[in-house]
Design an enzyme around this catalytic site. Structure first.
Site, PDB file in Angstrom:
ATOM      1  N   GLU A   1       8.579  36.220  21.997  1.00 61.02           N
ATOM      2  CA  GLU A   1       7.411  36.927  21.449  1.00 61.02           C
ATOM      3  C   GLU A   1       7.743  38.390  21.197  1.00 61.02           C
ATOM      4  OE1 GLU A   1       4.815  35.591  24.567  1.00 61.02           O
ATOM      5  OE2 GLU A   1       5.011  33.555  23.774  1.00 61.02           O
TER       6      GLU A   1
ATOM      7  N   LYS B   1       2.065  36.586  30.512  1.00 60.46           N
ATOM      8  CA  LYS B   1       1.912  37.164  29.168  1.00 60.46           C
ATOM      9  C   LYS B   1       0.714  38.131  29.180  1.00 60.46           C
ATOM     10  CE  LYS B   1       4.195  33.135  27.254  1.00 60.46           C
ATOM     11  NZ  LYS B   1       4.406  32.246  26.142  1.00 60.46           N
TER      12      LYS B   1
ATOM     13  N   ASN C   1       5.060  33.462  33.781  1.00 63.12           N
ATOM     14  CA  ASN C   1       4.925  34.536  32.798  1.00 63.12           C
ATOM     15  C   ASN C   1       3.468  34.542  32.344  1.00 63.12           C
ATOM     16  OD1 ASN C   1       5.002  36.337  30.729  1.00 63.12           O
ATOM     17  ND2 ASN C   1       6.396  35.163  29.420  1.00 63.12           N
TER      18      ASN C   1
ATOM     19  N   SER D   1       6.356  24.955  27.382  1.00 59.18           N
ATOM     20  CA  SER D   1       5.416  23.881  27.734  1.00 59.18           C
ATOM     21  C   SER D   1       5.784  23.134  29.014  1.00 59.18           C
ATOM     22  CB  SER D   1       5.251  22.905  26.558  1.00 59.18           C
ATOM     23  OG  SER D   1       4.744  23.589  25.425  1.00 59.18           O
TER      24      SER D   1
ATOM     25  N   HIS E   1      12.060  38.106  25.514  1.00 59.33           N
ATOM     26  CA  HIS E   1      11.193  36.957  25.248  1.00 59.33           C
ATOM     27  C   HIS E   1      11.041  36.804  23.739  1.00 59.33           C
ATOM     28  CE1 HIS E   1       7.791  34.277  25.117  1.00 59.33           C
ATOM     29  NE2 HIS E   1       8.074  33.972  26.376  1.00 59.33           N
TER      30      HIS E   1
ATOM     31  N   GLU F   1      14.495  29.242  26.160  1.00 63.29           N
ATOM     32  CA  GLU F   1      13.147  28.894  25.706  1.00 63.29           C
ATOM     33  C   GLU F   1      13.183  28.581  24.215  1.00 63.29           C
ATOM     34  OE1 GLU F   1      10.025  30.701  28.532  1.00 63.29           O
ATOM     35  OE2 GLU F   1      10.460  32.206  27.021  1.00 63.29           O
TER      36      GLU F   1
ATOM     37  N   GLY G   1       4.218  27.231  24.065  1.00 65.62           N
ATOM     38  CA  GLY G   1       2.775  27.242  23.813  1.00 65.62           C
ATOM     39  C   GLY G   1       2.329  26.158  22.849  1.00 65.62           C
TER      40      GLY G   1
HETATM   41  P1  13P Z   1       4.373  28.046  27.671  1.00 69.01           P
HETATM   42  O1  13P Z   1       4.730  27.533  29.046  1.00 69.01           O
HETATM   43  O2  13P Z   1       2.943  28.424  27.545  1.00 69.01           O
HETATM   44  O3  13P Z   1       4.874  27.134  26.597  1.00 69.01           O
HETATM   45  O4  13P Z   1       5.184  29.420  27.500  1.00 69.01           O
HETATM   46  C1  13P Z   1       6.531  29.430  27.768  1.00 69.01           C
HETATM   47  C2  13P Z   1       6.978  30.833  27.796  1.00 69.01           C
HETATM   48  O5  13P Z   1       7.036  31.485  26.781  1.00 69.01           O
HETATM   49  C3  13P Z   1       7.316  31.416  29.097  1.00 69.01           C
HETATM   50  O6  13P Z   1       7.919  32.648  28.944  1.00 69.01           O
END
Ligand code: 13P
Length: 254
Positions: free
Chosen positions: A99, A11, A9, A215, A97, A169, A175
């Site tokens: 976010e 992002k 991803n 992560s 997601h 997640e 993150g």
């Molecule tokens: P990270 O791997 O940066 O923690 O992000 C996970 C994520 O949100 C994948 O969609």
């Protein structure tokens, strides 16, 4: 064996040129995917065509969108429809997601609408769920995730549900560098599978891929992906680093 998936991803990261260079480098890294393994690249909308052309002809490798709108078409300036994605040959869309839930107020009901329209167009949702830190600290994460699944997915038929990939997640692990332990991931994945089994039966539940996200990196992927109910990962930060993502693909169960 159900599909084992390493999903990148990206992002809202990388310029077009950086994205091209990243894919070129990943392609150049020797990796082989067997028939039950997949690599998926969820890239920003403007890079979908580029990624598709770079990855054309690569077996078990797919390009995904990171979002879509819930309506078929019309006066929704700035949105991207599933019909548009389908017309480009996109087969996967990340939905829900954390976010998007947090910054764009996407509710379980709104996500149910997006799931429906994806399935109408034969596109597989990668449906994200997961609890915030305060819910984990209160110990009520199972009920929280169960509600997300129930409100966005449980109206589906068994046949429809089998087109979904689930990504667990935990928000506190996204993150932050703070990964869930492999035991925490396994516990939640087994719980999700048990919920799916209770609603749709063991056979259906056993076929659904449940990815872990939060992560994931080369250093922890083997252990996390090694858990019996973890079928790969949805990877943010580490998917932007060639050696990391190559190792994460390599960590998928054989
Ligand atoms: P990270 O791997 O940066 O923690 O992000 C996970 C994520 O949100 C994948 O969609």
């Amino acid at each position: 064996m159900r599909k084992q998936i390493a999903a990148a991803n990206w992002k809202m990261n990388l310029t077009l040129q950086q994205g091209e260079a990243l894919l070129d480098a990943i392609i150049a890294t020797p990796h082989s995917l067997n028939e039950h393994q997949q690599a998926i690249f969820a890239v920003p909308f403007p890079y979908i065509a580029m990624a598709q052309s770079k990855l054309a002809g690569k077996k078990n490798v797919f390009v995904a969108a990171q979002n879509c709108y819930s309506k078929k078409s019309g006066a929704y300036t700035g949105e991207v429809s599933v019909e548009m994605l389908q017309s480009m040959g996109v087969q996967y869309v990340v939905l829900g997601h954390s976010e998007r839930r947090e910054y764009f107020q996407e509710s379980n009901q709104f996500l149910a609408d997006k799931v429906n329209i994806c399935l109408d167009y034969n596109i597989h949702p990668i449906f994200c769920c997961g609890e915030p830190l305060e819910i984990r600290e209160a110990g009520t994460q199972n009920a929280f995730v169960a509600k997300q699944l129930e409100e966005s997915l449980y109206h589906l038929s068994a046949e429809q549900l089998q087109k979904i990939v689930i990504a667990y997640e935990p928000i506190w692990a996204i993150g932050t560098g703070k990964t869930a332990t492999s035991a925490q991931a396994q516990e939640m994945h087994a719980y999700i599978r048990s919920q799916l089994a209770a609603k749709y039966g063991d056979g259906v539940a056993a076929n659904i891929s449940i990815l872990y996200g939060g992560s994931v990196k080369a250093a922890n992927a083997v252990e996390i992906f090694g858990q019996p109910d973890v079928d790969g990962g949805l990877v943010g930060g580490a998917s932007l680093i060639v050696e990391e993502f190559a190792a994460i693909i390599h960590a998928l169960k054989k």
